[in-house]
Motif scaffolding. Sequence first.
Motif, PDB file in Angstrom:
ATOM      1  N   ARG A   2       0.844  -1.192   0.000  1.00  0.00           N
ATOM      2  CA  ARG A   2       0.000   0.000   0.000  1.00  0.00           C
ATOM      3  C   ARG A   2       0.880   1.243   0.000  1.00  0.00           C
ATOM      4  NH1 ARG A   2      -3.572   3.432   1.484  1.00  0.00           N
ATOM      5  NH2 ARG A   2      -5.617   3.058   2.196  1.00  0.00           N
ATOM      6  N   LYS A   3       0.494   2.247  -0.751  1.00  0.00           N
ATOM      7  CA  LYS A   3       1.216   3.518  -0.746  1.00  0.00           C
ATOM      8  C   LYS A   3       0.595   4.468   0.249  1.00  0.00           C
ATOM      9  CE  LYS A   3       2.932   3.645  -5.454  1.00  0.00           C
ATOM     10  NZ  LYS A   3       3.003   4.450  -6.657  1.00  0.00           N
ATOM     11  N   ILE A   4       1.398   5.300   0.856  1.00  0.00           N
ATOM     12  CA  ILE A   4       0.891   6.347   1.730  1.00  0.00           C
ATOM     13  C   ILE A   4       0.384   7.458   0.841  1.00  0.00           C
ATOM     14  CG2 ILE A   4       1.506   8.076   3.445  1.00  0.00           C
ATOM     15  CD1 ILE A   4       3.512   6.118   4.554  1.00  0.00           C
ATOM     16  N   TRP A   5      -0.853   7.883   1.091  1.00  0.00           N
ATOM     17  CA  TRP A   5      -1.483   8.860   0.227  1.00  0.00           C
ATOM     18  C   TRP A   5      -1.821  10.101   1.023  1.00  0.00           C
ATOM     19  CZ3 TRP A   5      -5.883   9.485   2.823  1.00  0.00           C
ATOM     20  CH2 TRP A   5      -6.382   8.389   3.516  1.00  0.00           C
ATOM     21  N   GLY A   6      -2.179  11.124   0.305  1.00  0.00           N
ATOM     22  CA  GLY A   6      -2.643  12.339   0.960  1.00  0.00           C
ATOM     23  C   GLY A   6      -2.201  13.578   0.214  1.00  0.00           C
ATOM     24  N   GLY A   7      -3.091  14.514   0.107  1.00  0.00           N
ATOM     25  CA  GLY A   7      -2.759  15.807  -0.478  1.00  0.00           C
ATOM     26  C   GLY A   7      -2.581  15.793  -1.972  1.00  0.00           C
ATOM     27  N   ASP A   8      -3.385  16.531  -2.662  1.00  0.00           N
ATOM     28  CA  ASP A   8      -3.272  16.741  -4.102  1.00  0.00           C
ATOM     29  C   ASP A   8      -3.269  15.452  -4.908  1.00  0.00           C
ATOM     30  OD1 ASP A   8      -0.875  19.300  -3.359  1.00  0.00           O
ATOM     31  OD2 ASP A   8      -3.042  19.506  -3.597  1.00  0.00           O
ATOM     32  N   GLY A   9      -3.833  14.390  -4.365  1.00  0.00           N
ATOM     33  CA  GLY A   9      -3.915  13.131  -5.084  1.00  0.00           C
ATOM     34  C   GLY A   9      -2.575  12.453  -5.283  1.00  0.00           C
ATOM     35  N   ALA A  10      -1.522  12.973  -4.667  1.00  0.00           N
ATOM     36  CA  ALA A  10      -0.193  12.378  -4.834  1.00  0.00           C
ATOM     37  C   ALA A  10      -0.113  11.086  -4.036  1.00  0.00           C
ATOM     38  CB  ALA A  10       0.875  13.359  -4.357  1.00  0.00           C
ATOM     39  N   GLY A  11       0.601  10.120  -4.544  1.00  0.00           N
ATOM     40  CA  GLY A  11       0.765   8.852  -3.843  1.00  0.00           C
ATOM     41  C   GLY A  11       2.224   8.554  -3.613  1.00  0.00           C
ATOM     42  N   GLY A  12       2.488   7.775  -2.610  1.00  0.00           N
ATOM     43  CA  GLY A  12       3.840   7.346  -2.322  1.00  0.00           C
ATOM     44  C   GLY A  12       4.516   8.225  -1.287  1.00  0.00           C
ATOM     45  N   LEU A  13       5.353   7.622  -0.470  1.00  0.00           N
ATOM     46  CA  LEU A  13       6.029   8.342   0.598  1.00  0.00           C
ATOM     47  C   LEU A  13       7.028   9.354   0.060  1.00  0.00           C
ATOM     48  CD1 LEU A  13       6.264   8.619   3.629  1.00  0.00           C
ATOM     49  CD2 LEU A  13       7.958   6.811   3.611  1.00  0.00           C
ATOM     50  N   GLY A  14       7.580   9.132  -1.118  1.00  0.00           N
ATOM     51  CA  GLY A  14       8.538  10.076  -1.688  1.00  0.00           C
ATOM     52  C   GLY A  14       7.959  11.455  -1.876  1.00  0.00           C
ATOM     53  N   VAL A  15       6.673  11.540  -2.163  1.00  0.00           N
ATOM     54  CA  VAL A  15       6.008  12.828  -2.355  1.00  0.00           C
ATOM     55  C   VAL A  15       5.559  13.406  -1.015  1.00  0.00           C
ATOM     56  CG1 VAL A  15       4.017  13.946  -3.419  1.00  0.00           C
ATOM     57  CG2 VAL A  15       5.280  12.193  -4.663  1.00  0.00           C
ATOM     58  N   ASN A  16       5.076  12.534  -0.123  1.00  0.00           N
ATOM     59  CA  ASN A  16       4.518  12.960   1.160  1.00  0.00           C
ATOM     60  C   ASN A  16       5.422  12.532   2.312  1.00  0.00           C
ATOM     61  OD1 ASN A  16       2.059  13.988   0.019  1.00  0.00           O
ATOM     62  ND2 ASN A  16       1.560  11.877  -0.416  1.00  0.00           N
ATOM     63  N   ASP A  17       6.663  12.944   2.284  1.00  0.00           N
ATOM     64  CA  ASP A  17       7.603  12.490   3.304  1.00  0.00           C
ATOM     65  C   ASP A  17       7.735  13.462   4.476  1.00  0.00           C
ATOM     66  OD1 ASP A  17       8.988  14.492   2.038  1.00  0.00           O
ATOM     67  OD2 ASP A  17      10.823  13.338   1.760  1.00  0.00           O
ATOM     68  N   LEU A  19       5.999  13.679   7.088  1.00  0.00           N
ATOM     69  CA  LEU A  19       5.831  12.906   8.315  1.00  0.00           C
ATOM     70  C   LEU A  19       7.167  12.347   8.793  1.00  0.00           C
ATOM     71  CD1 LEU A  19       4.039  11.325  10.395  1.00  0.00           C
ATOM     72  CD2 LEU A  19       3.807   9.577   8.636  1.00  0.00           C
ATOM     73  N   MET A  20       7.943  11.791   7.891  1.00  0.00           N
ATOM     74  CA  MET A  20       9.217  11.176   8.271  1.00  0.00           C
ATOM     75  C   MET A  20      10.288  12.205   8.623  1.00  0.00           C
ATOM     76  SD  MET A  20       8.387   8.116   8.344  1.00  0.00           S
ATOM     77  CE  MET A  20       9.962   7.413   8.721  1.00  0.00           C
ATOM     78  N   LYS A  21      10.132  13.428   8.177  1.00  0.00           N
ATOM     79  CA  LYS A  21      11.123  14.470   8.449  1.00  0.00           C
ATOM     80  C   LYS A  21      10.716  15.403   9.586  1.00  0.00           C
ATOM     81  CE  LYS A  21      12.743  14.652   3.684  1.00  0.00           C
ATOM     82  NZ  LYS A  21      12.827  15.464   2.471  1.00  0.00           N
ATOM     83  N   ASP A  22       9.517  15.226  10.124  1.00  0.00           N
ATOM     84  CA  ASP A  22       8.992  16.147  11.133  1.00  0.00           C
ATOM     85  C   ASP A  22       9.720  15.965  12.461  1.00  0.00           C
ATOM     86  OD1 ASP A  22       7.439  17.663  12.928  1.00  0.00           O
ATOM     87  OD2 ASP A  22       5.644  17.343  11.712  1.00  0.00           O
ATOM     88  N   ALA A  23      10.550  16.920  12.826  1.00  0.00           N
ATOM     89  CA  ALA A  23      11.373  16.844  14.036  1.00  0.00           C
ATOM     90  C   ALA A  23      10.550  16.932  15.320  1.00  0.00           C
ATOM     91  CB  ALA A  23      12.426  17.951  14.021  1.00  0.00           C
TER      92      ALA A  23
END
Length: 124
Positions: A2-17, A19-23
């Motif tokens: 499954r891809k992580i989705w969200g925002g502007d119909g973009a899919g994949g963690l590479g576009v919506n990363d 979350l992973m960078k939030d300090a």
Amino acid sequence: MRKIWGGDGAGGLGVNDALMKDARLSAAARGLAVHLLLLPEAATPDLARFAARPGESEATIEGYLGELESAGYLRRRRLAGEGGRVYEEATVYAQAAGADELPGRVGRVFRWPVLMGARARNAG
């Protein structure tokens, strides 16, 4: 997978990363969010089972959820179920947003029983 989705119909963690960078988030809170976002459709996470893992507890799981909520990746509300059981409905987002931005956003919705420790803290 499954891809992580969200925002502007973009899919994949590479576009919506974000979350992973939030300090603001601990590595464990990030991991929990990614786990929830990657679950198959119609999956029901078992928070009590997460809390039973070595090094975790109901308090730590509740803490991770609190981190996600404070940072805008999670919205929660309490629901009364049959037989007086209390459930929590949680919406998890791949991208953070302020409280005023959450109502129209798409996220993964889950429902789970309220953890015993969290119920006791919120009752008093």
